[in-house]
Design a protein around this motif. Structure first.
Motif, PDB file in Angstrom:
ATOM      1  N   ALA A 179       0.828  -1.204   0.000  1.00  0.00           N
ATOM      2  CA  ALA A 179       0.000   0.000   0.000  1.00  0.00           C
ATOM      3  C   ALA A 179       0.868   1.262   0.000  1.00  0.00           C
ATOM      4  O   ALA A 179       0.561   2.235  -0.705  1.00  0.00           O
ATOM      5  CB  ALA A 179      -0.924  -0.015   1.215  1.00  0.00           C
ATOM      6  N   LEU A 180       1.937   1.252   0.772  1.00  0.00           N
ATOM      7  CA  LEU A 180       2.836   2.412   0.790  1.00  0.00           C
ATOM      8  C   LEU A 180       3.444   2.672  -0.578  1.00  0.00           C
ATOM      9  O   LEU A 180       3.592   3.826  -1.003  1.00  0.00           O
ATOM     10  CB  LEU A 180       3.950   2.177   1.820  1.00  0.00           C
ATOM     11  CG  LEU A 180       3.548   2.269   3.299  1.00  0.00           C
ATOM     12  CD1 LEU A 180       4.696   1.807   4.179  1.00  0.00           C
ATOM     13  CD2 LEU A 180       3.136   3.690   3.655  1.00  0.00           C
ATOM     14  N   GLN A 181       3.774   1.599  -1.296  1.00  0.00           N
ATOM     15  CA  GLN A 181       4.354   1.767  -2.628  1.00  0.00           C
ATOM     16  C   GLN A 181       3.335   2.315  -3.616  1.00  0.00           C
ATOM     17  O   GLN A 181       3.662   3.168  -4.456  1.00  0.00           O
ATOM     18  CB  GLN A 181       4.901   0.425  -3.116  1.00  0.00           C
ATOM     19  CG  GLN A 181       6.094  -0.069  -2.293  1.00  0.00           C
ATOM     20  CD  GLN A 181       6.598  -1.420  -2.749  1.00  0.00           C
ATOM     21  OE1 GLN A 181       6.958  -1.607  -3.908  1.00  0.00           O
ATOM     22  NE2 GLN A 181       6.636  -2.377  -1.837  1.00  0.00           N
ATOM     23  N   LEU A 192      -5.233  -0.435  -4.646  1.00  0.00           N
ATOM     24  CA  LEU A 192      -5.004  -0.100  -3.245  1.00  0.00           C
ATOM     25  C   LEU A 192      -5.958  -0.865  -2.339  1.00  0.00           C
ATOM     26  O   LEU A 192      -5.563  -1.358  -1.277  1.00  0.00           O
ATOM     27  CB  LEU A 192      -5.180   1.411  -3.047  1.00  0.00           C
ATOM     28  CG  LEU A 192      -4.631   2.011  -1.758  1.00  0.00           C
ATOM     29  CD1 LEU A 192      -3.150   1.696  -1.592  1.00  0.00           C
ATOM     30  CD2 LEU A 192      -4.855   3.520  -1.742  1.00  0.00           C
ATOM     31  N   ALA A 193      -7.204  -1.004  -2.756  1.00  0.00           N
ATOM     32  CA  ALA A 193      -8.176  -1.750  -1.954  1.00  0.00           C
ATOM     33  C   ALA A 193      -7.793  -3.227  -1.861  1.00  0.00           C
ATOM     34  O   ALA A 193      -7.964  -3.865  -0.813  1.00  0.00           O
ATOM     35  CB  ALA A 193      -9.569  -1.596  -2.561  1.00  0.00           C
ATOM     36  N   ILE A 194      -7.266  -3.769  -2.944  1.00  0.00           N
ATOM     37  CA  ILE A 194      -6.907  -5.190  -2.961  1.00  0.00           C
ATOM     38  C   ILE A 194      -5.752  -5.475  -2.009  1.00  0.00           C
ATOM     39  O   ILE A 194      -5.791  -6.428  -1.231  1.00  0.00           O
ATOM     40  CB  ILE A 194      -6.558  -5.638  -4.395  1.00  0.00           C
ATOM     41  CG1 ILE A 194      -7.822  -5.674  -5.256  1.00  0.00           C
ATOM     42  CG2 ILE A 194      -5.896  -7.019  -4.391  1.00  0.00           C
ATOM     43  CD1 ILE A 194      -7.563  -5.906  -6.722  1.00  0.00           C
ATOM     44  N   PRO A 201      -7.421 -13.644  -1.060  1.00  0.00           N
ATOM     45  CA  PRO A 201      -8.140 -14.061  -2.279  1.00  0.00           C
ATOM     46  C   PRO A 201      -7.308 -13.851  -3.548  1.00  0.00           C
ATOM     47  O   PRO A 201      -7.394 -14.649  -4.484  1.00  0.00           O
ATOM     48  CB  PRO A 201      -9.388 -13.178  -2.276  1.00  0.00           C
ATOM     49  CG  PRO A 201      -9.572 -12.778  -0.852  1.00  0.00           C
ATOM     50  CD  PRO A 201      -8.195 -12.660  -0.283  1.00  0.00           C
ATOM     51  N   LEU A 202      -6.494 -12.801  -3.562  1.00  0.00           N
ATOM     52  CA  LEU A 202      -5.653 -12.553  -4.735  1.00  0.00           C
ATOM     53  C   LEU A 202      -4.644 -13.679  -4.909  1.00  0.00           C
ATOM     54  O   LEU A 202      -4.408 -14.141  -6.036  1.00  0.00           O
ATOM     55  CB  LEU A 202      -4.934 -11.216  -4.582  1.00  0.00           C
ATOM     56  CG  LEU A 202      -4.076 -10.774  -5.778  1.00  0.00           C
ATOM     57  CD1 LEU A 202      -4.967 -10.442  -6.963  1.00  0.00           C
ATOM     58  CD2 LEU A 202      -3.214  -9.567  -5.403  1.00  0.00           C
ATOM     59  N   SER A 223      -6.244  -5.384 -14.268  1.00  0.00           N
ATOM     60  CA  SER A 223      -5.372  -4.226 -14.415  1.00  0.00           C
ATOM     61  C   SER A 223      -4.696  -3.894 -13.083  1.00  0.00           C
ATOM     62  O   SER A 223      -3.508  -3.564 -13.043  1.00  0.00           O
ATOM     63  CB  SER A 223      -6.188  -3.019 -14.898  1.00  0.00           C
ATOM     64  OG  SER A 223      -5.370  -1.868 -14.989  1.00  0.00           O
ATOM     65  N   ALA A 224      -5.451  -4.021 -11.981  1.00  0.00           N
ATOM     66  CA  ALA A 224      -4.872  -3.803 -10.651  1.00  0.00           C
ATOM     67  C   ALA A 224      -3.820  -4.858 -10.354  1.00  0.00           C
ATOM     68  O   ALA A 224      -2.762  -4.568  -9.765  1.00  0.00           O
ATOM     69  CB  ALA A 224      -5.973  -3.834  -9.595  1.00  0.00           C
TER      70      ALA A 224
END
Length: 450
Positions: A179-181, A192-194, A201-202, A223-224
Motif C-alpha cells: 500500500a505504501l508503494q 489499493l483496496a486489494i 483471495p488474490l 489491471s490492478a
C-alpha cells in the motif's frame, strides 16, 4: 533550569539509542563502526598506545581542530550529496553497486532533510530495527518501552521513515508495504483496496470474488493485478548480499569448570579504543574557549561509545550465561539434548526486555567443544505436547535414520511414531519437512537395493 532539564533528558535518549544500536552490532559491524568513528572524531585512537605528541606541531594541531569544528557540517552535507549523485539506489545490490546496509542508506537520506535532532536520531534508531526485508516488525509501544523514546516521537519518526527510499520501507506487514508503494506512485482505486483487504483471495486467484466485493469489473481487477505485480514485496532485500561468505568471530566461549559450563568473553580482549592522550592534555590546558568546547564534545562522544561497548559486552555475556545454564545438557550430550527455549525465558532470567535479548544475540556466535553456533540457534519451540526443540528433533530424526535397517528403511509415519515414543510427538508432515531440511531422501531413496 527547565531548559537544562530538557537537554539532559534529550541527551539521555540519544545515549540510550546509541547503546541499543551498538548492542545489536555484530563483531564485524562494530569494527567498521569504530573505524568510521576514528575518522570522524580526532580524539579516538584505535591503536593500543598513542604516539607521543610533537611540541613543534601544537599550533598546527590547534588550527586543524578549528578547521574540523568549522567544517564538520559542510563535510557531512557535501559528502552525502556526492554519494547520492554517484550512488543511486538502482546501483545497490547489483553488479558494480556499492555494499551498503539499509540503515546506512536511510541515514544518508536524513542529511538532506531539515529535521530536528530528536526526530533525526529517532528515524536512525527505527532504521536500525528494520529486518532484512525492510519491515519494522516490533510494535512501537514495545520499542518505546525498550528505548525510553516517547511514543509520539517514535510515531513521528516512523512517518518520516516511510517517506524515504526504498518505497515500502518501515511497513508492519506485506499489505502495508504494498500500500505504501502504491500511495507513493499515486495509484488509487482497486489496486489499493486489494492490497489492503484482499491479498489472500488474490493469492488464490479468486478474481471474480474480488470484483464482486469491490463492485468493479474483471478487467479492472486484472489491471490492478498488473500494477501489484510490479511492486516489491521485500524492499530491503536489495541490500542483502547472499553470495558473500561472512567471517565468523566468536563473541562467547564456553568452558567446563568444576562440572558446570561457564560463558566468558574473548580472553585478553583490549578496550575497543582509547582517547588520545595529547588531546586529553590539550583539553585540560588550553585557554582557547572554542578549542576547549570542541574537544569536550568530542571526548564526551568517545566516552559515550566506550560505555555503550562495555554495556554491549556485559549484556551479551549475561544473556549467553543464561542460555548456557538452560542448555547445559546440550554441551554434555549434543543436539539431541537441546531444550525448548524462548527469548522471553532469557529476558526473565537476566531481568531485561525480550527485545533487548533479541538485539544482544543478533549475529553473535558462541564457540564450545562441539563447534561454533549462532546464539540465536539455541532458541527453539518444542513440538506439540513434547519437550524437544526443533533442532533436537532433527538430531533425533537423523539418529533414527542412521540406525535404521537400510534394506527396510523407515517411512515418515514410522519415524513419526518412533519420535513420539522418545517424547517428541510431531506430525508426519513435520517429519517430512525436517527430513527435507536435512537433505535426507524419503524411504524409497534410502533403500539399499544391493
Amino acid at each position: 533550569m527547565v531548559e537544562l532539564l530538557q537537554k539532559q533528558v534529550q541527551q539521555l535518549d540519544q545515549r540510550q539509542i546509541q547503546r541499543l544500536e551498538v548492542l545489536q552490532m555484530s563483531s564485524l559491524e562494530l569494527r567498521d563502526y569504530l573505524q568510521e568513528l576514528s575518522q570522524d572524531n580526532p580524539v579516538v585512537d584505535l591503536d593500543e598506545a598513542a604516539a607521543p605528541p610533537d611540541p613543534d606541531r601544537e599550533d598546527q594541531q590547534l588550527q586543524h581542530l578549528r578547521w574540523l569544528a568549522d567544517n564538520d557540517r559542510q563535510n557531512r552535507y557535501y559528502q552525502g550529496l556526492w554519494e547520492y549523485e554517484s550512488d543511486p539506489i538502482a546501483r545497490i545490490g547489483v553488479s558494480g553497486g556499492l555494499e551498503e546496509t539499509l540503515p546506512q542508506f536511510v541515514s544518508r537520506q536524513l542529511d538532506r532533510l531539515r529535521l530536528d535532532g530528536d526526530t533525526a536520531r529517532t528515524v536512525g534508531f527505527l532504521a536500525s530495527c528494520l529486518d532484512g526485508d525492510g519491515y519494522l516488525r516490533p510494535p512501537l509501544s514495545e520499542l518505546a518501552a525498550d528505548s525510553g523514546i516517547p511514543l509520539p516521537l517514535l510515531e513521528r519518526g516512523l512517518a518520516v521513515l516511510r517517506t524515504l527510499e526504498p518505497a515500502g520501507v518501515g511497513a508492519e506487514n506485506l499489505s502495508q508495504c504494498l500500500a505504501l508503494q502504491l500511495e507513493r506512485a499515486g495509484v488509487d482505486g482497486p489496486a489499493l483496496a486489494i492490497v489492503r483487504d484482499y491479498l489472500e483471495p488474490l493469492a488464490r486467484c479468486r478474481y471474480r470474488l474480488i470484483a464482486d466485493r469491490l463492485g468493479v469489473s474483471m478487467d479492472e481487477v486484472l489491471s490492478a493485478l498488473k500494477a501489484i505485480r510490479e511492486l516489491d514485496p521485500r524492499p530491503g532485500a536489495v541490500f542483502e548480499q547472499p553470495g558473500q561468505t561472512p567471517y565468523v568471530y566468536p563473541d562467547i566461549f564456553v568452558e567446563e569448570q568444576d562440572g558446570h559450563f561457564v560463558a566468558r568473553s574473548r580472553a585478553g580482549e583490549r578496550p575497543a579504543f582509547q582517547i588520545n592522550g595529547y588531546y586529553k592534555e590539550l583539553l585540560a590546558n588550553t585557554g582557547q574557549p572554542e578549542v576547549k568546547d570542541y574537544l569536550r564534545r568530542k571526548v564526551q562522544a568517545a566516552q559515550d561509545v566506550l560505555q555503550a561497548i562495555t554495556q554491549r559486552r556485559d549484556t551479551l555475556l549475561r544473556c549467553a550465561q543464561a542460555i548456557v545454564d538452560r542448555q547445559e545438557e546440550f554441551f554434555r550430550l549434543g543436539e539431541q539434548a537441546l531444550r525448548p527455549l524462548r527469548m522471553a525465558d532469557v529476558a526473565d532470567a537476566v531481568g531485561i526486555h525480550e527485545s533487548t535479548v533479541s538485539r544482544a544475540v543478533r549475529e553473535k556466535y558462541l564457540q564450545c567443544q562441539r563447534g561454533v553456533y549462532p546464539l540465536g540457534w539455541f532458541f527453539s519451540r518444542g513440538g506439540a505436547g513434547g519437550d524437544m526443540g526443533g533442532a533436537a528433533a532433527k538430531a533425533a530424526l537423523r539418529r533414527l535414520i542412521d540406525g535404521e535397517d537400510k534394506a527396510h528403511p523407515l517411512s515418515d509415519q514410522k519415524l513419526c511414531e518412533a519420535l513420539a515414543a522418545e517424547g517428541c510427538p510431531i506430525s508426519r508432515r513435520t517429519v517430512a519437512k525436517y527430513r527435507d531440511e536435512l537433505n535426507i531422501p524419503g524411504a524409497s531413496g534410502r533403500k539399499d537395493r544391493g
